[in-house]
Write an enzyme that holds these catalytic residues in place. Structure first.
Site, PDB file in Angstrom:
ATOM      1  N   MET A 136       5.460 -62.812  80.868  1.00  9.19           N
ATOM      2  CA  MET A 136       4.968 -64.128  81.298  1.00  9.19           C
ATOM      3  C   MET A 136       5.758 -64.582  82.531  1.00  9.19           C
ATOM      4  O   MET A 136       5.757 -65.766  82.875  1.00  9.19           O
ATOM      5  CB  MET A 136       5.097 -65.149  80.157  1.00  9.19           C
ATOM      6  CG  MET A 136       4.237 -64.748  78.949  1.00  9.19           C
ATOM      7  SD  MET A 136       3.760 -66.116  77.903  1.00  9.19           S
ATOM      8  CE  MET A 136       5.322 -66.741  77.391  1.00  9.19           C
ATOM      9  N   GLU A 167      16.954 -59.900  83.578  1.00 13.12           N
ATOM     10  CA  GLU A 167      17.393 -58.514  83.333  1.00 13.12           C
ATOM     11  C   GLU A 167      16.681 -57.874  82.136  1.00 13.12           C
ATOM     12  O   GLU A 167      16.516 -56.660  82.087  1.00 13.12           O
ATOM     13  CB  GLU A 167      18.910 -58.469  83.097  1.00 13.12           C
ATOM     14  CG  GLU A 167      19.734 -58.590  84.365  1.00 13.12           C
ATOM     15  CD  GLU A 167      19.436 -57.497  85.384  1.00 13.12           C
ATOM     16  OE1 GLU A 167      19.165 -56.343  84.996  1.00 13.12           O
ATOM     17  OE2 GLU A 167      19.437 -57.820  86.586  1.00 13.12           O
ATOM     18  N   GLY A 168      16.306 -58.703  81.157  1.00  7.14           N
ATOM     19  CA  GLY A 168      15.596 -58.168  79.993  1.00  7.14           C
ATOM     20  C   GLY A 168      14.285 -57.514  80.420  1.00  7.14           C
ATOM     21  O   GLY A 168      13.979 -56.374  80.052  1.00  7.14           O
ATOM     22  N   HIS A 169      13.506 -58.237  81.246  1.00  7.62           N
ATOM     23  CA  HIS A 169      12.242 -57.678  81.737  1.00  7.62           C
ATOM     24  C   HIS A 169      12.509 -56.420  82.581  1.00  7.62           C
ATOM     25  O   HIS A 169      11.784 -55.425  82.473  1.00  7.62           O
ATOM     26  CB  HIS A 169      11.516 -58.684  82.631  1.00  7.62           C
ATOM     27  CG  HIS A 169      11.119 -59.952  81.945  1.00  7.62           C
ATOM     28  ND1 HIS A 169      11.672 -61.166  82.261  1.00  7.62           N
ATOM     29  CD2 HIS A 169      10.218 -60.195  80.963  1.00  7.62           C
ATOM     30  CE1 HIS A 169      11.128 -62.111  81.519  1.00  7.62           C
ATOM     31  NE2 HIS A 169      10.246 -61.555  80.716  1.00  7.62           N
ATOM     32  N   GLN A 208       7.019 -60.053  67.281  1.00  5.47           N
ATOM     33  CA  GLN A 208       5.928 -59.696  68.202  1.00  5.47           C
ATOM     34  C   GLN A 208       5.736 -58.179  68.244  1.00  5.47           C
ATOM     35  O   GLN A 208       4.603 -57.681  68.210  1.00  5.47           O
ATOM     36  CB  GLN A 208       6.261 -60.243  69.590  1.00  5.47           C
ATOM     37  CG  GLN A 208       5.344 -59.780  70.703  1.00  5.47           C
ATOM     38  CD  GLN A 208       5.577 -60.543  71.994  1.00  5.47           C
ATOM     39  OE1 GLN A 208       5.104 -61.650  72.160  1.00  5.47           O
ATOM     40  NE2 GLN A 208       6.298 -59.956  72.928  1.00  5.47           N
ATOM     41  N   VAL A 255      18.631 -57.536  75.779  1.00  4.62           N
ATOM     42  CA  VAL A 255      19.632 -57.614  76.859  1.00  4.62           C
ATOM     43  C   VAL A 255      20.306 -58.980  76.757  1.00  4.62           C
ATOM     44  O   VAL A 255      19.627 -59.999  76.629  1.00  4.62           O
ATOM     45  CB  VAL A 255      18.976 -57.414  78.245  1.00  4.62           C
ATOM     46  CG1 VAL A 255      20.006 -57.523  79.358  1.00  4.62           C
ATOM     47  CG2 VAL A 255      18.272 -56.061  78.308  1.00  4.62           C
ATOM     48  N   MET A 315      18.973 -62.812  76.677  1.00  5.81           N
ATOM     49  CA  MET A 315      18.277 -63.286  77.889  1.00  5.81           C
ATOM     50  C   MET A 315      16.883 -63.770  77.530  1.00  5.81           C
ATOM     51  O   MET A 315      16.173 -63.140  76.732  1.00  5.81           O
ATOM     52  CB  MET A 315      18.216 -62.186  78.922  1.00  5.81           C
ATOM     53  CG  MET A 315      19.588 -61.902  79.457  1.00  5.81           C
ATOM     54  SD  MET A 315      19.524 -61.203  81.092  1.00  5.81           S
ATOM     55  CE  MET A 315      21.265 -60.933  81.365  1.00  5.81           C
TER      56      MET A 315
HETATM   57  O1  PAF Z   1       6.621 -61.532  75.291  1.00  7.40           O
HETATM   58  C1  PAF Z   1       5.923 -62.110  76.128  1.00  7.40           C
HETATM   59  O2  PAF Z   1       6.356 -62.404  77.255  1.00  7.40           O
HETATM   60  C2  PAF Z   1       4.483 -62.460  75.776  1.00  7.40           C
HETATM   61  O3  PAF Z   1       4.366 -62.838  74.446  1.00  7.40           O
HETATM   62  C3  PAF Z   1       3.487 -61.343  76.128  1.00  7.40           C
HETATM   63  C4  PAF Z   1       3.750 -60.087  75.314  1.00  7.40           C
HETATM   64  C5  PAF Z   1       3.573 -61.018  77.608  1.00  7.40           C
HETATM   65  C6  PAF Z   1       2.064 -61.803  75.809  1.00  7.40           C
HETATM   66  O4  PAF Z   1       1.711 -62.935  76.522  1.00  7.40           O
END
Ligand code: PAF
Length: 280
Positions: free
Chosen positions: A28, A33-35, A151, A174, A182
């Protein structure tokens, strides 16, 4: 890096690469750093990395932070490109949901607890948008952070039940130097809240030590964590749970099981989640 805003253009761009390994990193935005660790992981196995940035209105409840969710697409573009993302997919809400949604994905059971209990409908929104992204991108692999452990469990269940041809790759949490996991939402914290928020990790570390010393009573582990968190005056506990993972069933004795310690704690308006998974 190619930037794409429409589903049709994304499909056209990906057509020549269908015989290669395509990895999807759904986000989103407001990258940290996690992403970026997900992109690093994707580069180990994938030839083409697609990152999506979409703040999905379907997974926010009324009164939640959809409107004020942090956004900085110019900064995200720079970070994604530097990390080696090949295609950045940034659809608008109208592109993803051109008409009111009549079809949603609901994963039973494991969505009734933890964040699913505190945020009714949240996981229907997540499962629906992730399912749409899988249909749009048709990735071989998709990468998710284990900070959102529920999730991950929901998506793995959806993929299994609906025979989606994608491998889900969960990636480690992370953390900041002081242990705070993070999260894009950490920017909401005041300096005092930010300092007190380290209690999430500290309380789980203490529980981990107790488990290593032989504690196996889930109730006592949970009480220990709650007591530690309550020492911080700005912390308001949403939940502290010790459950099986990924089944998310309550347990009395954790011995010999794969378990999760999962926390959600509010500091002012900001709700933080964190977890640790143990194979005992
Ligand atoms: O983890 C997230 O950032 C959101 O829940 C995702 C998986 C991108 C879905 O909108």
């Amino acid at each position: 890096m190619i930037k794409i805003g429409t589903i049709q253009e994304l499909r056209e761009q990906l057509r020549p690469y269908r015989h290669q390994k395509i990895g999807l990193v759904p986000t989103m935005g407001y990258l940290h750093e996690g992403h970026l660790s997900l992109v690093k992981k994707a580069r180990e196995t994938c030839d083409i990395i697609v990152m999506s940035i979409f703040v999905n209105p379907l997974q926010f409840g009324p009164g939640e932070d959809f409107e004020r969710y942090p956004r900085d697409i110019a900064r995200d573009e720079q970070l994604a490109e530097k990390e080696g993302v090949d295609i950045l997919f940034t659809p608008s809400v109208e592109e993803m949901y051109p008409s009111p949604v009549k079809t949603t994905v609901h994963v039973k059971g494991i969505t009734d607890t933890l964040c699913g209990a505190s945020r009714p409908g949240h996981f229907d929104g997540v499962a629906t948008v992730v399912s749409k992204l899988f249909h749009i991108v048709q990735p071989d692999y998709a990468f998710f952070g284990q900070k959102d452990a529920q999730q991950v469990a929901v998506i793995e269940q959806m993929v299994q039940d609906l025979n989606m041809p994608v491998d889900i790759i969960p990636c480690p949490i992370v953390r900041e130097a002081d242990g705070l996991a993070m999260s894009s939402r950490n920017v909401y914290l005041s300096p005092e809240e930010r300092e007190q928020a380290t209690v999430l990790y500290q309380s789980m570390q203490e529980a981990k030590r107790k488990i290593e010393q032989g504690e196996s009573d889930a109730f006592r582990i949970r009480s220990l964590i709650m007591q530690k968190i309550r020492e911080k005056k700005l912390a308001e506990i949403d939940y502290v749970e010790v459950l099986t993972y990924p089944g998310l069933e309550p347990i009395a004795d954790i011995g010999g099981k794969r378990i999760i310690i999962a926390l959600a704690v509010k500091f002012g308006q900001t709700r933080l989640i964190d977890n640790m998974i143990f194979n005992l």
